[in-house]
Write an enzyme that holds these catalytic residues in place. Structure first.
Site, PDB file in Angstrom:
ATOM      1  N   LYS A 121      -4.443   4.399  -4.550  1.00  0.00           N
ATOM      2  CA  LYS A 121      -3.723   3.362  -5.429  1.00  0.00           C
ATOM      3  C   LYS A 121      -2.960   2.361  -4.538  1.00  0.00           C
ATOM      4  CE  LYS A 121      -2.838   6.947  -8.376  1.00  0.00           C
ATOM      5  NZ  LYS A 121      -3.637   8.042  -7.269  1.00  0.00           N
ATOM      6  N   THR A 122      -1.854   3.390  -4.112  1.00  0.00           N
ATOM      7  CA  THR A 122      -0.942   2.406  -3.712  1.00  0.00           C
ATOM      8  C   THR A 122      -1.121   0.990  -2.281  1.00  0.00           C
ATOM      9  OG1 THR A 122       1.063   3.875  -4.720  1.00  0.00           O
ATOM     10  CG2 THR A 122       1.378   2.417  -2.643  1.00  0.00           C
ATOM     11  N   GLU A 165      -0.909  -0.316 -10.668  1.00  0.00           N
ATOM     12  CA  GLU A 165      -1.253   0.933  -9.838  1.00  0.00           C
ATOM     13  C   GLU A 165      -1.520   2.099 -11.287  1.00  0.00           C
ATOM     14  OE1 GLU A 165      -0.155   4.514  -7.136  1.00  0.00           O
ATOM     15  OE2 GLU A 165       0.876   3.212  -6.561  1.00  0.00           O
TER      16      GLU A 165
END
Length: 466
Positions: A121-122, A165
């Site tokens: 995600k990051t 995110e």
């Protein structure tokens, strides 16, 4: 683009304001003109940066830190119910707002992209934020890690797009109503909150159900859990599904990923045309993250060829295979990987980049519950390294579980044929001595885990230099 602050957010108090998720929201609110205050356990560069924006940051937690005129108290799921500032909020009848609700309020009026998945995600959020900024679109973003370029985890931009995110760990990603949702992968994790894979899928289905009518789901065509999620969605007429990956049925198909040391060259087929671009971090999984970012940006109408070029400006996120330095011929790299799938992906990426060099890993397990469920798989992953040092479990928000220790990982690693050393000392200097004693010129040392193992990198470099 208007930057109005919701009334509840005009004078927010953040408990744990220095955390990755909390500090980003606090930063955006401060830049929008809110009177931000909060507390954190210790001093940090993040606390200093927030003070420079005009925020009041207290160190330590005490009831007196909460101002009587605070409009709300913002908390994450990590804040315990006996926190003195939280108890004081109840006494003063100050509304308590979860971090995800605060973030959702900041996305109102923007074209939101929410990036979800068990892993990646990051990185994917960061790639999008950097590429959109490179194209002059001035996006807002909130990320769970610091970009290596801008050096921040959040930004208030004047453009129409907000990239965020979306965290599945506590189901808080159900709070968002994005125009575009990305699902990178779906795997069992966060065992304190999810009892089964079916619960995980139900949670991701709820997240996808929040996509605005006429919006787009960008989802992997390769990863088993993501494919299963897509099959569960049925025929939702108000949702466009855009798949990406190496599968022949992917809408955006990856034709090749060619490694070049610590970078990769990626070629995709999109709308009948081939695009080739550079990803400035090593590994197939990061290349696929870039393709997900490309697909999502294109879903908002950003020209794909421009996006592909702009993604090349992304230089990484802190703790995602971040080169910390080199000393005595030894490179030290830091990895946030803490789930077996992440560990394997990063270890394979580094093995590919290492060529004939030895790969040494310093691994710190994260959470007792995760170790209890996945310790065997963590140990098996370490067999990809030439040698490993395994530290004690980093507890984070959890209390110990009887019988659950890092010995579970050590035993599994040795059973898989790994060369592994257990270091029980909590003294960072002692751990540093062990690692420095193992490393030889030409080696790569990878500090791995979601806890404070990241602090060892500079120590190891200093010891090697001496």
């Amino acid at each position: 683009m208007a930057s109005a602050i919701p009334a509840a957010m005009e004078r927010p108090h953040f408990i744990g304001i220095g955390g990755a998720g909390m500090s980003g929201i606090a930063q955006i609110l401060a830049r929008r003109g809110a009177q931000v205050a909060g507390s954190d356990a210790k001093e940090s560069p993040t606390a200093d940066a927030l003070r420079e924006l005009g925020a009041t940051v207290h160190i330590g937690h005490a009831a007196g830190h909460l101002a009587s005129d605070a409009s709300c108290v913002v908390v994450s799921s990590a804040i315990r119910t006996d926190n003195p500032e939280l108890l004081r909020a109840a006494e003063l009848s100050v509304p308590v707002v979860h971090r995800s609700d605060a973030l959702a309020s900041l996305m109102v009026g923007r074209r939101a992209i929410a990036v979800a998945g068990t892993h990646g995600k990051t990185t994917t959020t960061s790639m999008l934020a950097v590429a959109l900024g490179e194209l002059g679109l001035d996006p807002s973003y909130a990320i769970g890690g610091d970009l290596a370029g801008p050096g921040t985890n959040a930004r208030h931009g004047d453009g129409a797009i907000f990239v965020a995110e979306a965290d599945e760990s506590d189901r808080s990603f159900h709070k968002y109503d994005p125009e575009v949702a990305i699902v990178l992968n779906v795997e069992l994790d966060h065992h304190a909150n999810y009892a089964s894979m079916d619960e995980i899928h139900e949670s991701f289905e709820t997240f996808v159900g929040k996509v605005a009518p006429g919006g787009t789901l960008v989802v992997s065509a390769d990863q088993e859990g993501a494919v299963e999620l897509t099959s569960r969605l049925g025929d939702r007429v108000d949702l466009r599904i855009a798949t990406y990956g190496e599968s022949a049925v992917a809408d955006v198909q990856v034709l090749s990923i060619v490694p070049h040391g610590l970078t990769s060259e990626v070629t995709v087929s999109l709308d009948g045309a081939e695009l080739t671009f550079t990803v400035s971090v090593p590994g197939r999984h990061y290349a696929l993250n870039a393709v997900a970012a490309l697909t999502a940006g294109a879903a908002l109408g950003v020209p794909a060829a421009d996006l592909a070029r702009a993604i090349g400006a992304y230089t990484g996120v802190k703790r995602r295979l971040q080169l910390k330095g080199e000393a005595a011929g030894v490179q030290v790299i830091d990895s946030y990987a803490h789930h077996p799938t992440e560990m394997v992906a990063d270890l394979e990426a580094m093995r590919g980049a290492a060529a004939d060099s030895r790969l040494l890993v310093v691994f710190q397990p994260h959470l007792f519950s995760r170790t209890q469920e996945l310790g065997k798989e963590m140990g098996q992953a370490l067999a990809l390294a030439d040698a490993s040092v395994v530290l004690d479990i980093y507890p984070a928000r959890e209390d110990p579980i009887p019988g659950v220790t890092s010995d579970m990982i050590v035993e599994a690693a040795r059973a898989a044929g790994a060369d592994v050393t257990a270091v029980r000392s909590a003294d960072a200097a002692a751990v540093t001595e062990v690692v420095a004693g193992m490393a030889k010129p030409g080696d790569l040392v990878l500090t791995m885990g979601a806890g404070d193992v990241t602090d060892l990198g500079p120590r190891i470099l200093a010891r090697l230099s001496s």
